[in-house]
Design a protein around this motif. Structure first.
Motif, PDB file in Angstrom:
ATOM      1  N   GLU A   1       0.835  -1.203   0.000  1.00  0.00           N
ATOM      2  CA  GLU A   1       0.000   0.000   0.000  1.00  0.00           C
ATOM      3  C   GLU A   1       0.875   1.261   0.000  1.00  0.00           C
ATOM      4  O   GLU A   1       0.551   2.252  -0.662  1.00  0.00           O
ATOM      5  N   ILE A   2       1.977   1.220   0.737  1.00  0.00           N
ATOM      6  CA  ILE A   2       2.874   2.379   0.794  1.00  0.00           C
ATOM      7  C   ILE A   2       3.493   2.642  -0.575  1.00  0.00           C
ATOM      8  O   ILE A   2       3.605   3.788  -1.019  1.00  0.00           O
ATOM      9  N   GLU A   3       3.886   1.585  -1.273  1.00  0.00           N
ATOM     10  CA  GLU A   3       4.482   1.747  -2.593  1.00  0.00           C
ATOM     11  C   GLU A   3       3.457   2.246  -3.614  1.00  0.00           C
ATOM     12  O   GLU A   3       3.765   3.066  -4.479  1.00  0.00           O
ATOM     13  N   LEU A   4       2.214   1.763  -3.501  1.00  0.00           N
ATOM     14  CA  LEU A   4       1.161   2.265  -4.371  1.00  0.00           C
ATOM     15  C   LEU A   4       0.919   3.750  -4.121  1.00  0.00           C
ATOM     16  O   LEU A   4       0.742   4.536  -5.062  1.00  0.00           O
ATOM     17  N   ALA A   5       0.917   4.138  -2.851  1.00  0.00           N
ATOM     18  CA  ALA A   5       0.745   5.549  -2.510  1.00  0.00           C
ATOM     19  C   ALA A   5       1.885   6.389  -3.065  1.00  0.00           C
ATOM     20  O   ALA A   5       1.670   7.515  -3.540  1.00  0.00           O
ATOM     21  N   ALA A   6       3.103   5.845  -3.028  1.00  0.00           N
ATOM     22  CA  ALA A   6       4.254   6.563  -3.584  1.00  0.00           C
ATOM     23  C   ALA A   6       4.107   6.739  -5.086  1.00  0.00           C
ATOM     24  O   ALA A   6       4.400   7.816  -5.635  1.00  0.00           O
ATOM     25  N   LEU A   7       3.633   5.706  -5.778  1.00  0.00           N
ATOM     26  CA  LEU A   7       3.431   5.778  -7.221  1.00  0.00           C
ATOM     27  C   LEU A   7       2.405   6.857  -7.570  1.00  0.00           C
ATOM     28  O   LEU A   7       2.632   7.702  -8.446  1.00  0.00           O
ATOM     29  N   ILE A   8       1.270   6.836  -6.871  1.00  0.00           N
ATOM     30  CA  ILE A   8       0.206   7.810  -7.150  1.00  0.00           C
ATOM     31  C   ILE A   8       0.689   9.227  -6.855  1.00  0.00           C
ATOM     32  O   ILE A   8       0.446  10.160  -7.625  1.00  0.00           O
TER      33      ILE A   8
ATOM     34  N   ARG B   1      -8.409   2.312  -5.620  1.00  0.00           N
ATOM     35  CA  ARG B   1      -8.594   1.970  -4.204  1.00  0.00           C
ATOM     36  C   ARG B   1      -7.672   2.786  -3.312  1.00  0.00           C
ATOM     37  O   ARG B   1      -8.048   3.171  -2.197  1.00  0.00           O
ATOM     38  N   VAL B   2      -6.488   3.101  -3.787  1.00  0.00           N
ATOM     39  CA  VAL B   2      -5.529   3.882  -3.005  1.00  0.00           C
ATOM     40  C   VAL B   2      -5.734   5.380  -3.224  1.00  0.00           C
ATOM     41  O   VAL B   2      -5.520   6.185  -2.317  1.00  0.00           O
ATOM     42  N   GLU B   3      -6.153   5.759  -4.430  1.00  0.00           N
ATOM     43  CA  GLU B   3      -6.423   7.169  -4.709  1.00  0.00           C
ATOM     44  C   GLU B   3      -7.542   7.705  -3.830  1.00  0.00           C
ATOM     45  O   GLU B   3      -7.525   8.876  -3.439  1.00  0.00           O
ATOM     46  N   ARG B   4      -8.525   6.849  -3.525  1.00  0.00           N
ATOM     47  CA  ARG B   4      -9.706   7.306  -2.778  1.00  0.00           C
ATOM     48  C   ARG B   4      -9.327   7.983  -1.467  1.00  0.00           C
ATOM     49  O   ARG B   4      -9.700   9.128  -1.231  1.00  0.00           O
TER      50      ARG B   4
END
Length: 432
Positions: free
Chosen positions: A59-66, A188-191
């Motif tokens: 989840e942290i890596e997805l947040a970093a990507l976004i 899901r992470v952008e929300r």
């Protein structure tokens, strides 16, 4: 191989929300490079998207990507690369028709549930329109949430294909058909992050249109001070990116800029928006005319783009199909084909908010209004939200209703009411 992280003095691992570290994902090097300003190339985009879909990103890596791609940090070439990668990892539909139409709104405007009107109008005219829609990301209702109060939307691909072949169109939840599975993970992470990005938005929208087999797409961009797109300059930049990415995939993209100064229709929330749609389709007296007119404009553009109407004649065709009941009959048929038509629910608890003083309503804060509907329970509680009674330029008297809150529990109603009472800028009333 996993290795346990060393505890930080004074904090438990549970408090840090970090239990284990995993082996680095190779494609994260491209994300880190992007954070420092290096563009994401085609190979890197393919690797990133594949790893996202395969669940290799935390989840942290997805947040970093976004975060690395948020704002204006992606150029057109990167957007094309990301779009291509997102299409490549999902399923892709093919249709018998050489011309397949679609429409999309970039969002940011409460209400505005035009898809549920455009799809039946266009399908009733004989065009193929396989519409996949998202659930709410940061809004009180997504198109899929509203449609779900009328019919099932979690269609698998065989069911979606059957509905479209039978009725000419569908309104399905995109997350159920895996046409762009990477986008579903990112959403899901952008929300919770609430970050906007033209690059991610365009890749999200067009990857799904390409995967759905669309050849001609109309995209609505509402522009307003409290909409998602806040200026004509920003809208033109987004339109340019949509055109450029569409051209790279041989998709005919037609962009419409529309008024984003206030909500569209009266209802805000899944079921309340569905009631607005039904009122327009059934030509009820008092149906929200702004919703009707906006949907007709979009349907007209789709019909002209799809060569069912000559330039300038789409509006007359769209209006006739709505007025004679053909669009209403088509939506009923689509709902039945998707699993059976439902009656939208009604909330058990309501509360009217009124104007504190007389004057002219000069501004409505779309974002705060949407936040109010969410606090009332939307979209998780389908019947929750609000009904707007006063559009812009209404001359108000003290005590005149502004909106009615709808909630499915007294606690949610009280929560929303407390927020409303703490805000003095949802409605701007200029004293007479």
């Amino acid at each position: 191989m996993n290795r346990t992280s060393a505890p930080v003095p004074g904090l438990s691992l549970r408090q840090l929300h970090i239990d284990t570290y995993h082996e680095p994902v190779a494609s994260m090097s491209a994300v880190r490079a992007k954070i420092y300003g290096r563009p994401i190339g085609g190979d890197a985009a393919q690797a990133i998207v594949r790893d996202v879909v395969d669940g290799r990103y935390s989840e942290i890596e997805l947040a970093a990507l976004i975060t690395a791609c948020s704002g204006d940090r992606m150029d057109v070439a990167e957007t094309i690369a990301l779009t291509r990668a997102m299409v490549a990892v999902g399923q892709r539909l093919r249709w018998n028709s050489e011309l397949v139409v679609d429409k999309h709104c970039v969002g940011g405007l409460p209400g505005n549930r035009t898809t549920l009107l455009v799809v039946p109008i266009v399908a009733a005219c004989g065009l193929t329109i396989p519409k996949t829609s998202s659930r709410a990301i940061t809004s009180p209702a997504g198109t899929a949430d509203t449609m779900e109060t009328l019919a099932p939307v979690a269609l698998d691909l065989p069911t979606m294909r059957r509905v479209v072949e039978q009725e000419g169109g569908c309104i399905a939840w995109g997350g159920a058909v895996s046409l762009s599975p990477a986008d579903d993970v990112l959403i899901r992470v952008e929300r919770p992050l609430g970050l906007d990005s033209d690059g991610l938005m365009v890749a999200s929208v067009l990857s799904k249109k390409i995967a759905a087999g669309s050849t001609h797409v109309v995209i609505d961009i509402p522009v307003g001070r409290t909409a998602k797109v806040r200026s004509q300059q920003a809208a033109q930049a987004l339109a340019h990116r949509l055109d450029a990415v569409g051209a790279a995939f041989d998709i005919n993209v037609s962009v419409m800029l529309s008024d984003g100064s206030q909500p569209v229709g009266r209802g805000v929330g899944p079921a309340l928006e569905a009631w607005d749609v039904l009122a327009v389709l059934q030509n009820q007296a008092g149906a929200p005319d702004d919703l009707r007119q906006r949907a007709l404009q979009l349907a007209a553009r789709v019909l002209e783009l799809g060569r069912k109407a000559a330039p300038g004649f789409g509006m007359a065709l769209a209006r006739s199909v709505l007025d004679n009941g053909a669009a209403w009959r088509k939506l009923q048929a689509i709902c039945e084909a998707q699993g059976g038509m439902r009656t939208p629910p009604r909330a058990a608890y309501t509360h009217v908010l009124t104007a504190l003083h007389q004057g002219r309503l000069v501004a409505i804060d779309n974002r705060r209004l949407a936040g109010l509907a969410k606090l009332a329970g939307a979209p998780k509680s389908p019947a929750a939200g609000l009904v707007l009674h006063a559009p812009l330029d209404t001359m108000l008297s003290a005590g005149q209703p502004l909106l009615t809150l709808h909630a499915e529990s007294p606690g949610e109603l009280a929560y929303a009411l407390a927020y409303a009472e703490s805000q003095d800028s949802i409605f701007s009333i200029q004293e007479a």
